[in-house]
Design a protein around this motif. Structure first.
Motif, short mmCIF file in Angstrom:
data_model
loop_
_atom_site.label_atom_id
_atom_site.label_comp_id
_atom_site.label_asym_id
_atom_site.label_seq_id
_atom_site.Cartn_x
_atom_site.Cartn_y
_atom_site.Cartn_z
N VAL A 43 -0.69 -7.39 -3.32
CA VAL A 43 0.69 -7.41 -3.79
C VAL A 43 0.99 -6.04 -4.38
N ASN A 44 2.28 -5.74 -4.56
CA ASN A 44 2.62 -4.36 -4.94
C ASN A 44 2.63 -4.10 -6.44
N ALA A 128 0.99 -5.19 1.29
CA ALA A 128 1.92 -5.43 0.21
C ALA A 128 3.25 -4.76 0.52
N HIS A 340 4.63 -12.25 -2.72
CA HIS A 340 5.39 -11.01 -2.89
C HIS A 340 6.68 -11.17 -3.70
N ARG A 342 9.70 -10.54 -3.26
CA ARG A 342 10.44 -9.27 -3.27
C ARG A 342 11.94 -9.49 -3.41
#
Length: 562
Positions: A43-44, A128, A340, A342
């Protein structure tokens, strides 16, 4: 008296068949289990980073949760979502604290569904998502803005459009090639970097040509939205939609029907389509054209006394493409909800607008050049100091707000949305459309041989009819048009404001076809392709026919053989 033949049914060894069926299920179970990745998924880090600096959820999906007047999520509402997803049960998700309640979350429980064909969604891995403060995300957002500004330019006029050229110049100057793998020209802009995507007309033949669905002729004309009308260009309407206070879904203004001619038309196609639709349409078209089967299919070669039907024939192949689309959604939903989370481009743009309007600190007269902006946008901050798109977006939104009689008659840096409700109420990464389009098209690549696309067409007279397309340069191919179908379904969502490019396509300098390597494995396209390959791996052993080797080219440009 003559004895009549016995009517007794032929005896079968059902016990042996039961054992064979069980062994086959065990074999495919083991194949899927062996490919289940049990390592931690990448993951980022945005969720942790922004929580630590006192802005929980700032760079995450929060749509339909409770927000404050500036559109920032209430920490307890956001935590209720995280807690529920950690448990992953129907009862837990009923405890999520929604905002206005008019918009609800889209199917988070699907993230936990199991799959009995192909690999399990929770064992799949992908890169990611690029971080909120990355240069990649900023340039990606610049492209979202340009796509919005160019929605009403006919695809066949890109070469003559000053606005398209301005988009190309701006993106190239910012380093689009470095981030996404190719240089923008009027022929390549808003397309994917896969083989065939930059050849010929912008729209895939599989989204243009008429075909028969059984005895019913299907014309691919579709209802198109009114040109020049965008949504959520003022903070008042943006906040209402984001918080779930209103649900304007289904209030599109539609003016008529035509073949896909502009990005706005294209956005409406992917607004209300079904996961299996693009792949089913393509498969039916290829069957109707009597396209050559791939070398893996034994009929007409090793089998000469019968023809395919329920196995390896039209009923089978068409449903395989549809099933791949639905199963790909499970893979996308696990990544979206469990990993994520996002934020959507419409939210990133709102964060920019908070700085432009002075609502998030700093000075409104220098919104992109202060310490707070640099802290939050990181390497992306430099992109916003150099792009030419923000002034154009401000003026575009000002005109929209005046024309549509919205509360704020000034301009903004909000992303002009093609749909009244904006993006869906599920996270951005990866794109569901990008996953299911790639999965369905991959099944078609496996069952149909590549070759020249027969009798290509192009829309004319404002999309009212199709005429023959006369090839200029490189010809259109079947697999190239399937790649273009993947590209279209993926990037048409981007053009409507729904997604980032990296939600769908490969990125990085090696992403373009003809370059070595596979680029950065972002996006749902590769996720969907891999899911389809695992499904084909399983289904091939269910046939009584001897199925040969499936061979085709991956979207990465590398050969696939199994």
């Amino acid at each position: 008296m003559v004895d009549c033949p016995s009517n007794t049914a032929q005896q079968h060894d059902y016990e042996a068949r039961r054992t064979e069926a069980a062994d086959l299920r065990d074999q495919q179970r083991d194949a899927a289990a062996n490919e289940f990745n049990v390592t931690s998924a990448p993951v980022n880090g945005d969720e942790v980073r922004f929580k630590n600096i006192g802005l929980p959820g700032f760079a995450s999906f929060t749509k339909s949760l409770t927000h404050n007047a500036n559109g920032l999520v209430d920490p307890s509402s956001f935590q209720s979502l995280l807690d529920a997803l950690q448990v992953g049960t129907q009862e837990a998700l009923e405890q999520v604290q929604l905002g206005g309640g008019k918009r609800q979350l889209v199917n988070p429980l699907n993230a936990f569904s199991f799959e009995l064909i192909g690999n399990d969604s929770n064992g799949a891995r992908m890169a990611a998502a690029p971080t909120f403060d990355s240069r990649s995300t900023a340039i990606d957002m610049v492209e979202r803005y340009w796509m919005a500004l160019c929605r009403d330019i006919p695809f066949d006029q890109y070469a003559n459009s000053g606005l398209i050229q301005a988009a190309c110049d701006d993106l190239n100057a910012l380093g689009f090639d470095e981030q996404f793998g190719f240089v923008c020209t009027p022929q390549t802009v808003f397309r994917a970097p896969y083989e065939g995507c930059d050849v010929g007309p912008h729209v895939s033949q599989f989204l243009l040509q008429d075909f028969n669905f059984g005895n019913q002729p299907i014309r691919q004309q579709q209802r198109y939205p009114r040109p020049g009308v965008d949504y959520m260009t003022d903070l008042n309407s943006w906040n209402q939609v984001n918080n779930g206070d209103i649900d304007p879904s289904g209030t599109d203004i539609l003016d008529g029907s035509r073949y896909i001619t502009t990005m706005r038309d294209a956005g409406q196609w992917v607004h209300i389509d079904l996961p299996h639709q693009a792949g089913l349409w393509a498969t039916l078209m290829l069957l109707g054209q009597k396209a050559a089967a791939s070398k893996a299919i034994p009929y007409g070669v090793d089998i000469t006394t019968s023809v395919p039907f329920g196995s390896l024939g039209a009923p089978d192949i068409s449903i395989q493409a549809g099933m791949a689309g639905v199963y790909a959604l499970k893979h996308a939903w696990f990544q979206k909800w469990c990993l994520h989370r996002r934020l959507r481009p419409e939210v990133y743009a709102q964060r920019l607008e908070l700085f432009r309007s002075g609502l998030l600190g700093g000075h409104a007269d220098t919104p992109c050049n202060n310490e707070k902006f640099n802290e939050l946008f990181g390497a992306g901050a430099d992109v916003w100091r150099h792009t030419e798109v923000l002034d154009r977006i401000y003026e575009h939104n000002r005109q929209q707000n005046i024309a549509q009689n919205r509360c704020d008659r000034n301009g903004s840096w909000l992303l002009p949305m093609a749909f009244p409700e904006g993006s869906p109420t599920h996270p951005a990464y990866p794109g569901g459309h990008s996953a299911f389009a790639a999965a369905s098209a991959t099944v078609a690549k496996a069952y149909f041989a590549d070759g020249l696309f027969p009798n290509p067409k192009v829309p004319v007279e404002g999309g009212s009819k199709l005429v023959d397309y006369h090839t200029k340069g490189e010809p259109l191919t079947i697999h190239g048009e399937l790649n273009k179908l993947i590209s279209n379904v993926t990037l048409f969502r981007d053009g409507a404001g729904m997604h980032w490019r990296t939600d769908g396509t490969l990125s990085g300098r090696n992403a373009g076809h003809g370059r070595p390597g596979t680029g950065i494995e972002t996006g749902g396209n590769l996720l969907g392709e891999r899911l389809a390959i695992s499904m084909l791996r399983d289904t091939r052993y269910t046939y009584r026919e001897t199925v040969g080797t499936f061979e085709f080219q991956s979207i990465t440009g590398n050969p696939v053989r199994f």
